[in-house]
Design a protein around this motif. Structure first.
Motif, PDB file in Angstrom:
ATOM      1  N   UNK A 291       0.848  -1.202   0.000  1.00 43.03           N
ATOM      2  CA  UNK A 291       0.000   0.000   0.000  1.00 43.03           C
ATOM      3  C   UNK A 291       0.888   1.258   0.000  1.00 43.03           C
ATOM      4  N   UNK A 292       0.338   2.419  -0.363  1.00 39.77           N
ATOM      5  CA  UNK A 292       1.178   3.614  -0.487  1.00 39.77           C
ATOM      6  C   UNK A 292       2.020   3.914   0.758  1.00 39.77           C
ATOM      7  N   UNK A 293       1.435   3.845   1.949  1.00 42.33           N
ATOM      8  CA  UNK A 293       2.202   4.171   3.159  1.00 42.33           C
ATOM      9  C   UNK A 293       3.431   3.295   3.296  1.00 42.33           C
ATOM     10  N   UNK A 294       3.306   2.036   2.921  1.00 50.14           N
ATOM     11  CA  UNK A 294       4.432   1.104   3.036  1.00 50.14           C
ATOM     12  C   UNK A 294       5.585   1.542   2.165  1.00 50.14           C
ATOM     13  N   UNK A 295       5.254   2.121   1.015  1.00 49.72           N
ATOM     14  CA  UNK A 295       6.281   2.530   0.061  1.00 49.72           C
ATOM     15  C   UNK A 295       7.109   3.694   0.594  1.00 49.72           C
ATOM     16  N   UNK A 296       6.696   4.305   1.702  1.00 52.21           N
ATOM     17  CA  UNK A 296       7.499   5.378   2.306  1.00 52.21           C
ATOM     18  C   UNK A 296       8.873   4.852   2.704  1.00 52.21           C
ATOM     19  N   UNK A 297       8.977   3.554   3.029  1.00 53.09           N
ATOM     20  CA  UNK A 297      10.293   3.008   3.392  1.00 53.09           C
ATOM     21  C   UNK A 297      11.229   3.041   2.185  1.00 53.09           C
ATOM     22  N   UNK A 298      10.745   2.581   1.049  1.00 53.25           N
ATOM     23  CA  UNK A 298      11.585   2.554  -0.155  1.00 53.25           C
ATOM     24  C   UNK A 298      11.810   3.982  -0.678  1.00 53.25           C
ATOM     25  N   UNK A 299      10.794   4.818  -0.581  1.00 51.80           N
ATOM     26  CA  UNK A 299      10.971   6.230  -0.969  1.00 51.80           C
ATOM     27  C   UNK A 299      12.065   6.851  -0.104  1.00 51.80           C
ATOM     28  N   UNK A 300      12.099   6.480   1.155  1.00 50.88           N
ATOM     29  CA  UNK A 300      13.142   6.962   2.065  1.00 50.88           C
ATOM     30  C   UNK A 300      14.514   6.466   1.653  1.00 50.88           C
ATOM     31  N   UNK A 301      14.584   5.208   1.248  1.00 50.56           N
ATOM     32  CA  UNK A 301      15.861   4.648   0.789  1.00 50.56           C
ATOM     33  C   UNK A 301      16.381   5.415  -0.433  1.00 50.56           C
ATOM     34  N   UNK A 302      15.477   5.691  -1.367  1.00 49.12           N
ATOM     35  CA  UNK A 302      15.878   6.432  -2.575  1.00 49.12           C
ATOM     36  C   UNK A 302      16.421   7.807  -2.181  1.00 49.12           C
ATOM     37  N   UNK A 303      15.695   8.461  -1.277  1.00 48.02           N
ATOM     38  CA  UNK A 303      16.127   9.794  -0.835  1.00 48.02           C
ATOM     39  C   UNK A 303      17.475   9.725  -0.111  1.00 48.02           C
TER      40      UNK A 303
END
Ligand code: AN7
Length: 355
Positions: A291-303
């Protein structure tokens, strides 16, 4: 000899505050897969790092909340409770409702009206919880349930209930078992900040017991419009597409800062665009729908990688906290591909296939 999995309390009982007398309420949560994500690692441009996704959306109700709920509900039954209550952005309510159904407890859930994903609401309705949708946000709902649980004989099962944290820390144990050691970095979404607290506790406990050689840097990510910890102040009107982490006054705020500081990690935030981008990349490159909220972890990794915070030759884990099926509306809105509607005609169909 055959081995039958009996749920995470049975699996890790020597590390949990349970006894022979605890009536274990389990839906066989836990033991979720840690999936190596080579395609994603290369798309992100990680340098010689191994990247693994802890897919906790494969728990019985589709989120990590089941890890905490098996503990909280088992202990509530042990204490003689007849009812439980929680405030929720959706996943906690689905999980509480399921474990209440299994144990015969009455379940009350308070949700922010109009701001919970359809899959989650449908679960609470099917499991038979009493659902109260308020014209306020999660933080206001949490204040209400704290008050109610103080004045009525109803057990609070939000992550302020310490048994929730105890159950959730088992995700770290599973990661250490799968990798043979702790990773160097662990990326995780932050909403109410219970899960980052729990992971840090799990990693710390097994490090103390010498079952791992290190504690990973805890890398927590809030959504920009709900980034209370990053900004250092309560957000009165949190806003983000990631409704699960649409929380402006995290209950475990100090504990999350402690996890960050003790592990030399970071708590930062990601924009909705960064979340949606990661959400699509995970599905498209790894075949994993979160779900979108879960993707915050990977978005954080990219950042973090773009900021130069991720060292070469390291082991990285990211938690995917919830299943993509929870939120079909956002999947359809942001889908990687679109639907081609055609007549039932072979030529038309082939034309639409682009061949
Ligand atoms: C998919 O269900 O707070 O930082 O009420 O559902 O431990 O709060 C959900 C939180 C991350 C954030 N990912 O975890 C609730 C609720 C998903 C979530 C979080 C939530 P915490």
């Amino acid at each position: 000899m055959s081995y039958k999995y009996k749920g995470l309390i049975e699996e890790y009982k020597s590390y949990l505050p349970v006894s022979e007398k605890t009536p274990v309420v389990s839906l066989l949560e836990g033991k979720t897969p840690l999936i190596e994500a080579k395609n994603l690692a290369s798309k992100i441009g990680l340098k010689n790092c191994k990247l693994y996704l802890k897919y906790d959306g494969l728990n019985p109700t589709g989120s990590f909340k089941d890890r905490g709920m098996t503990m909280a509900v088992s202990k509530a039954v042990e204490d003689g409770a007849k009812a439980i209550i929680c405030a929720s952005t959706g996943n906690t309510s689905a999980s509480a409702a399921a474990y209440a159904a299994k144990s015969g407890l009455k379940c009350y859930v308070l949700i922010p009206d109009g701001y919970i994903a359809m899959g989650k609401l449908s679960q609470a309705m099917m499991y038979g919880a009493c659902i109260i949708a308020i014209d306020g946000n999660f933080d206001e709902a949490l204040e209400m349930v704290l008050d109610i649980s103080k004045n009525y004989p109803i057990k609070l099962v939000n992550s302020l209930n310490p048994y929730r944290i105890e159950g959730q820390k088992t995700a770290s144990f599973e990661i250490i078992e799968d990798l043979g050691d702790a990773p160097d970095y662990h990326f995780i979404p932050v909403g109410n900040a219970g899960n980052i607290t729990a992971y840090f506790k799990g990693f710390s406990e097994w490090y103390e017991l010498k079952k791992s050689t290190k504690i990973p840097k805890m890398m927590g990510y809030e959504a920009l419009g709900a980034a209370a910890i990053v900004k250092g102040e309560r957000i009165l009107k949190p806003e983000t597409i990631a409704t699960a982490i649409r929380i402006g006054n995290p209950a475990s705020w100090e504990k999350a800062e402690n996890a960050r500081d003790k592990s030399n990690g970071t708590i930062d935030c990601v924009t909705d665009d960064e979340i949606i981008n990661a959400y699509k990349m995970i599905a498209q490159n790894e075949g994993i729908f979160c779900e979108p909220s879960s993707a915050a972890s990977v978005a954080g990794l990219i950042k973090a990688n773009n900021m130069g915070l991720v060292q070469e030759n390291t082991i990285i884990t990211c938690t995917l906290t919830g299943n993509g099926l929870k939120d079909p509306d956002n999947a359809i809105k942001y889908g990687v591909s679109q639907v081609h509607k055609t007549k039932c005609d072979i030529n038309e169909i082939v034309k639409n296939m682009g061949i």
